[in-house]
Design a protein around this motif. Structure first.
Motif, PDB file in Angstrom:
ATOM      1  N   SER A 327       0.817  -1.220   0.000  1.00 52.19           N
ATOM      2  CA  SER A 327       0.000   0.000   0.000  1.00 52.19           C
ATOM      3  C   SER A 327       0.850   1.268   0.000  1.00 52.19           C
ATOM      4  N   ARG A 328       2.087   1.186   0.464  1.00 54.73           N
ATOM      5  CA  ARG A 328       2.940   2.370   0.530  1.00 54.73           C
ATOM      6  C   ARG A 328       3.336   2.879  -0.851  1.00 54.73           C
ATOM      7  N   LEU A 329       3.253   2.017  -1.854  1.00 60.49           N
ATOM      8  CA  LEU A 329       3.620   2.429  -3.210  1.00 60.49           C
ATOM      9  C   LEU A 329       2.643   3.436  -3.798  1.00 60.49           C
ATOM     10  N   MET A 330       1.422   3.437  -3.296  1.00 63.07           N
ATOM     11  CA  MET A 330       0.394   4.326  -3.856  1.00 63.07           C
ATOM     12  C   MET A 330       0.182   5.565  -3.009  1.00 63.07           C
ATOM     13  N   GLY A 331       1.175   5.905  -2.178  1.00 64.58           N
ATOM     14  CA  GLY A 331       1.065   7.120  -1.369  1.00 64.58           C
ATOM     15  C   GLY A 331       1.328   8.340  -2.215  1.00 64.58           C
ATOM     16  N   ASN A 332       1.588   9.441  -1.548  1.00 60.60           N
ATOM     17  CA  ASN A 332       1.910  10.695  -2.239  1.00 60.60           C
ATOM     18  C   ASN A 332       3.227  10.536  -2.978  1.00 60.60           C
ATOM     19  N   GLN A 333       3.217  10.702  -4.282  1.00 58.28           N
ATOM     20  CA  GLN A 333       4.415  10.448  -5.080  1.00 58.28           C
ATOM     21  C   GLN A 333       5.527  11.458  -4.801  1.00 58.28           C
ATOM     22  N   SER A 334       5.221  12.543  -4.145  1.00 54.03           N
ATOM     23  CA  SER A 334       6.262  13.505  -3.816  1.00 54.03           C
ATOM     24  C   SER A 334       7.053  13.083  -2.593  1.00 54.03           C
ATOM     25  N   GLY A 335       6.524  12.138  -1.830  1.00 52.09           N
ATOM     26  CA  GLY A 335       7.211  11.716  -0.621  1.00 52.09           C
ATOM     27  C   GLY A 335       8.129  10.558  -0.887  1.00 52.09           C
ATOM     28  N   THR A 336       9.249  10.483  -0.156  1.00 54.52           N
ATOM     29  CA  THR A 336      10.204   9.416  -0.378  1.00 54.52           C
ATOM     30  C   THR A 336       9.727   8.093   0.193  1.00 54.52           C
ATOM     31  N   SER A 337       8.676   8.119   1.020  1.00 49.43           N
ATOM     32  CA  SER A 337       8.175   6.862   1.566  1.00 49.43           C
ATOM     33  C   SER A 337       7.646   5.963   0.469  1.00 49.43           C
ATOM     34  N   THR A 338       7.319   6.539  -0.704  1.00 51.09           N
ATOM     35  CA  THR A 338       6.807   5.748  -1.807  1.00 51.09           C
ATOM     36  C   THR A 338       7.918   5.251  -2.724  1.00 51.09           C
ATOM     37  N   SER A 339       9.161   5.593  -2.459  1.00 49.37           N
ATOM     38  CA  SER A 339      10.257   5.126  -3.301  1.00 49.37           C
ATOM     39  C   SER A 339      10.464   3.634  -3.096  1.00 49.37           C
ATOM     40  N   PRO A 340      10.325   2.822  -4.131  1.00 46.08           N
ATOM     41  CA  PRO A 340      10.533   1.379  -3.972  1.00 46.08           C
ATOM     42  C   PRO A 340      11.973   1.038  -3.613  1.00 46.08           C
ATOM     43  N   PHE A 341      12.911   1.916  -3.946  1.00 44.39           N
ATOM     44  CA  PHE A 341      14.310   1.689  -3.605  1.00 44.39           C
ATOM     45  C   PHE A 341      14.503   1.780  -2.092  1.00 44.39           C
ATOM     46  N   VAL A 342      13.916   2.796  -1.486  1.00 46.14           N
ATOM     47  CA  VAL A 342      14.005   2.946  -0.039  1.00 46.14           C
ATOM     48  C   VAL A 342      13.246   1.822   0.657  1.00 46.14           C
ATOM     49  N   LEU A 343      12.062   1.473   0.123  1.00 48.06           N
ATOM     50  CA  LEU A 343      11.261   0.408   0.729  1.00 48.06           C
ATOM     51  C   LEU A 343      11.991  -0.933   0.689  1.00 48.06           C
TER      52      LEU A 343
END
Length: 580
Positions: A327-343
């Motif tokens: 579900s974190r992939l569909m968050g606000n695209q401006s936030g780094t929490s949605t970066s699959p690399f960081v995840l």
């Protein structure tokens, strides 16, 4: 008599030396006249102090004999162009945007579509490289569209491309500020101010400073991406003790390889195309390259392989490590929490590394911000040379900076402070930025398609006017057919974008989504028709197309090479050059 004979010999020797010097300067002036001329502007008096020199640097550039008639300086060398070409494409589109693509289409759609767009860019960049070596002039591919396709389309393309990067600048400043929320929730205005001041300083230092900054930032991105690929392989093989999942293999990618059917596949196709935005910047930078014959072909040859490696391999590893259902992939695209690399790093419970890669994302966003200001300023300056923008934007100072064009772009960066309007649940800035981006949502496709079409028409006209490929210093190995394939790919992208705009993933057809995705086509059409009404010139036949203005033939470059012999490089340098 002996004295007269001695004086006569000395005079002949002096005349001969003077003649050789004149020949050398003339040959140099033929290739880069503005750099070989001397003037009081370029060589200020020895007594000129620091502050006086600083002020005088903003004076108008001296008259120039460059084919494009502008005062830009050729200060970008091979290593700058290498990193500009690759750094322009590796950014938030790869590090952050790929997260929503994975969620929309699945891992298989992610890898397939990014690879397909990479192939399209392969054909497009080679076509651009051939024309940029032949015509290293201000305005780049916008000028080619004006000359080879249609003046009205060149006008429409130029303004669409300019607005794209003009709007991107404040948006990327906002993204820089939001990225820092990974560590602390400090007021965004503070970070926006810091980055805005940094970008202004970089641009005021001139094109050489831009090249050096891009070289450093792009180098960091390249090293970080390679490091992630190595780490991802270790994680997937179960080599990280802190990862409770152990050996992963292909267990994740086998589930939901394709999501949301054909609609999801098309949405990834569109997002992938946007991720490659900026690759074409080398076409604009050609006007400020010190040796287009050597530098541009080298950049063109290597950009595809590097991007193919970084995009295809890194995204394959993302598909192996992150589930599209996260579900974190569909968050606000401006936030780094949605970066699959960081995840991917967080899922492996590796302490410290998520923060390191978040810093890399900040570097990539700064790089995109820097490129946006450079591209928008040079595009506006190039439009002024074609009389598509007010003549005041033709102004270049003695350091080669298109000062007024640059200042307009930098001033719009303050628009990023609108982000502070988001209070008490109010999303004014998001709404404003979404509709601003909608104005240029298709500019990449228009740009790449125009490059391919310009190359096709250029080649046909070149042959029709009795020229041969031997006259070109660099020839695209795919020729006209490669450009035809690239043009066809761009048409498919436009069709896919239309389909996704009309039938959004996870939603029903609605006017807001459609116009946010396809409003740029309406704007481009208005620019085209408006200019057509204003300037009713007919498109000249191929036999009458202007192929001479600004043309640099192979013989033209060879004359320069004879007077500027290069030092023999070591074997190690040759190996490094062939690999990098």
């Amino acid at each position: 008599m002996e004295a007269d004979r001695k004086n006569s010999q000395e005079k002949k020797a002096f005349d001969s030396a003077e003649s050789n010097t004149t020949t050398f300067q003339t040959t140099e002036a033929k290739l880069y006249p503005s750099e070989s001329r001397t003037s009081s502007y370029e060589k200020p008096p020895e007594t000129e102090g620091f502050f006086k020199k600083l002020v005088n640097d903003f004076r108008p550039a001296p008259p120039t004999d460059r084919p494009d008639g502008v005062g830009l300086k050729r200060k970008l060398n091979n290593r700058h162009m290498q990193m500009i070409s690759i750094g322009g494409a590796i950014g938030s589109g790869l590090y952050v945007g790929s997260g929503s693509s994975l969620a929309d289409g699945g891992a298989a759609s992610l890898v397939i579509n990014y690879s397909l767009i990479g192939i399209m860019m392969f054909f497009t960049i080679y076509a651009l490289g051939e024309m940029s070596v032949a015509y290293p002039i201000a305005g780049g591919f916008n000028t080619y569209a004006f000359r080879f396709i249609d003046p009205a389309w060149g006008f429409s393309l130029s303004w669409n491309y300019f607005i794209n990067y003009f709007v991107t600048f404040p948006l990327e400043l906002t993204t820089c500020a939001i990225t820092f929320r990974f560590w602390s929730d400090i007021n965004s205005a503070a970070w926006i101010s810091i980055f805005l001041v940094a970008v202004i300083i970089i641009n005021l230092l001139g094109v050489r400073a831009y090249g050096e900054v891009e070289f450093i930032l792009s180098f960091i991105k390249v090293i970080a991406t390679i490091g992630f690929i190595i780490l991802a392989i270790i994680i997937d093989c179960g080599g990280v003790p802190t990862d409770h999942r152990g050996y992963i293999g292909g267990s994740i990618i086998r589930r939901n390889a394709f999501r949301h059917g054909f609609k999801g596949f098309c949405s990834v196709f569109v997002t992938a195309a946007f991720s490659f935005s900026g690759t074409e910047v080398i076409g604009l930078a050609a006007a400020e390259t010190d040796d287009p014959k050597r530098t541009l072909p080298k950049s063109v040859r290597q950009i595809f392989w590097r991007i193919a490696l970084f995009y295809s391999v890194s995204l394959l590893m993302i598909g192996l490590l992150i589930s599209p259902e996260d579900s974190r992939l569909m968050g606000n695209q401006s936030g780094t929490s949605t970066s699959p690399f960081v995840l991917a790093i967080q899922e492996a419970n590796i302490k410290g590394l998520p923060s390191v890669f978040n810093a890399v994302i900040i570097v990539s966003v700064i790089s995109v911000t820097n490129t946006s200001t450079y591209t928008a300023g040079r595009t506006l300056h190039g439009m002024a040379t074609l009389k598509h923008a007010p003549r005041v934007f033709l102004y270049t100072d003695r350091l080669g900076r298109p000062l007024f064009a640059m200042l307009v772009v930098l001033a719009f960066g303050f628009f990023a402070y609108i982000n502070e309007a988001n209070t008490k649940g109010n999303d004014i800035s998001d709404t404003v930025f979404n509709w601003l981006l909608a104005l240029t949502g298709l500019s990449n496709f228009f740009c790449w398609a125009s490059i391919c079409l310009s190359h096709i028409i250029f080649r046909i006209a070149f042959k029709k006017q009795g020229h041969t490929l031997d006259e070109l210093a660099f020839v695209s190995p795919m020729g006209v057919w490669g450009s035809c394939i690239g043009f066809g790919f761009n048409i498919l992208c436009l069709i896919a974008q239309f389909y996704v705009s009309l039938f959004p993933v996870g939603g029903k057809p609605n006017a807001s989504d459609f116009f946010q995705g396809y409003l740029a086509a309406v704007v481009a059409l208005i620019f085209f028709v408006g200019y057509k009404i204003y300037d009713r010139r007919c498109i000249p036949p191929l036999s009458q197309l202007d192929l001479n203005t600004g043309f640099h033939s192979a013989e033209f470059y060879n004359n320069y090479d004879e007077d500027h012999p290069r030092k023999e490089r070591s074997k190690l340098a040759k190996v490094w050059s062939s690999c990098c």
